[in-house]
Design a protein around this motif. Structure first.
Motif, short mmCIF file in Angstrom:
data_model
loop_
_atom_site.label_atom_id
_atom_site.label_comp_id
_atom_site.label_asym_id
_atom_site.label_seq_id
_atom_site.Cartn_x
_atom_site.Cartn_y
_atom_site.Cartn_z
N GLN A 141 0.81 -1.21 0.00
CA GLN A 141 0.00 0.00 0.00
C GLN A 141 0.85 1.26 0.00
O GLN A 141 0.49 2.26 -0.62
CB GLN A 141 -0.93 0.02 1.22
N ASP A 168 -0.90 -1.91 5.53
CA ASP A 168 -1.68 -2.99 4.93
C ASP A 168 -2.70 -3.53 5.93
O ASP A 168 -3.86 -3.79 5.59
CB ASP A 168 -0.77 -4.12 4.46
N TRP A 201 -5.79 2.19 2.18
CA TRP A 201 -6.40 2.43 0.87
C TRP A 201 -7.90 2.18 0.92
O TRP A 201 -8.68 2.94 0.36
CB TRP A 201 -5.73 1.54 -0.18
#
Length: 424
Positions: A126, A138, A143
């Motif tokens: 990420q 992550d 995201w």
């Protein structure tokens, strides 16, 4: 939307995998996926272990070149390994569509799927930084948190294409610069193709219904709830065609209501972060200026406002990732956002003083409290009105002098900044 094909033996991996293979990508160009940016190497051919969901990949012929081009793509839940293909076009200096058969031939020429997977595909991450920092991002799903309202159908409307392609030069109609003496075709010849973006059509100069007069116009200018309601209802059906349908709700929580606006806000912020797209920055600022100047809707759609404030805080936490910054966050440069937040805090205070305050509004106040604490710690912003404006000051020689400051008049709309009534 994108060429894909199952490759290799599914038993070669204990879990189904997805990958993006980039054909003929030159070395030493700028490439980025989601929040991670890097310079390509001769051995780099793509990214593997892509998680399910929406992703954005962009490139630039040179790390120092400001013009960037990118595309969104969707990884769906799979029972077999699958790969997406894109190829580099030297003439256009960007990635373009590639057929599955052409991709298959490329994989075969490079020694097969296992050879590419083991030696030429980098694992998805990420963010950059240390392994521990990347693993933390992550795990927290950074995201996912800042793309939770984006759907395929919203992307199709925004990018105005099935390929979901966007560049630094892409622009909404209302943000285009008209050059005197040059037609639109001549301008395109000078600066290249300018892809049109699907903006929401926010007009902050007319925030009341057509035909409104007198007091209704005045209230619409002071409280932009009508425009927010109109935009949400006008675009409500867009998300229903995506994989995650937008559920319409009439209750006071506002669940599902306004998700298209939040999705637009997420896309625009990410296009500023990755592509430095000016038009997306303007749309992002228009959304903030609209939502943070509403009052009636805060009571009626409290769930939407709580989600908005939570999203805004997450976005501001990523502003350091934007080259040159989102905008100057000092007291002077950050006046745009600071004034909006101060005004919204006053609105919440007025709602709290009224009778019938509901539990949902308390959620909005709680989210705003978290945002206010963050901007105070990060930027030293004080969003309250509790300031010493006049008093006695003792000089070095012991003399007492009465002092008065006018520095806050602009934000408070007092003094020379106070509104006046003009007879026309």
């Amino acid at each position: 939307m994108h060429s894909s094909s199952p490759l290799g033996d599914p038993t070669m991996s204990p879990e189904p995998i997805s990958a993006l293979i980039l054909l003929n990508l030159p070395p030493s160009i700028l490439c980025g996926i989601n929040l991670l940016t890097f310079t390509t190497t001769p051995t780099f051919l793509g990214i593997k272990n892509l998680p399910v969901g929406l992703h954005f990949l962009f490139t630039s012929p040179s790390p120092s070149l400001s013009l960037r081009d990118g595309f969104w793509f969707h990884i769906r839940p799979l029972s077999n390994p699958s790969v997406l293909f894109r190829k580099w076009c030297p003439e256009e200096e960007r990635l373009v569509h590639c057929s599955a058969s052409e991709g298959q031939d490329y994989v075969t020429a490079k020694g097969g799927w296992k050879e590419i997977y083991d030696k030429h595909l980098t694992p998805y991450r990420q963010t950059a930084g240390s392994e521990s920092h990347a693993a933390k991002d992550d795990k927290e799903g950074v995201w996912d948190c800042i793309t939770s309202h984006i759907t395929p159908s919203i992307l199709t409307r925004f990018a105005k294409s099935e390929g979901w392609t966007i560049s630094s030069a892409s622009s909404g109609v209302q943000d285009r610069d008209e050059i005197p003496g040059l037609s639109r075709e001549e301008v395109r010849g000078e600066i290249g193709e300018e892809r049109e973006l699907g903006m929401l059509g926010i007009d902050l100069k007319r925030t009341w219904r057509e035909g409104a007069v007198g007091r209704e116009r005045t209230e619409g200018a002071r409280d932009r709830s009508w425009l927010l309601q109109d935009l949400s209802e006008r675009h409500q059906g867009i998300g229903e065609a995506g994989d995650r349908a937008i559920e319409e709700s009439d209750d006071d929580s506002g669940e599902g209501w306004g998700d298209v606006i939040l999705g637009q806000m997420e896309i625009c912020f990410l296009m500023v972060l990755t592509l430095a797209n000016y038009s997306c920055l303007e749309e992002w600022k228009r959304i903030l200026a609209l939502v943070l100047t509403c009052e009636k809707s805060v009571r009626d759609k409290s769930g939407f406002f709580a989600s908005f404030l939570r999203l805004l805080k997450r976005q501001l936490e990523r502003t350091d990732d934007i080259e040159g910054g989102l905008f100057d966050m000092s007291d002077d440069g950050g006046a745009f956002l600071k004034v909006l937040l101060k005004g919204f805090k006053r609105t919440l205070g007025q709602i709290g003083e009224s009778k019938g305050d509901e539990d949902g509004v308390e959620d909005v106040k709680e989210e705003f409290g978290e945002l206010e604490k963050w901007v105070r710690d990060q930027y030293k912003w004080e969003l309250g009105d509790e300031f010493v404006r006049s008093g006695m000051l003792e000089l070095e020689d012991g003399e007492m002098v009465e002092m008065e400051t006018e520095e806050m008049e602009g934000e408070d709309e007092s003094g020379e900044y106070a509104p006046v009534v003009v007879d026309l």
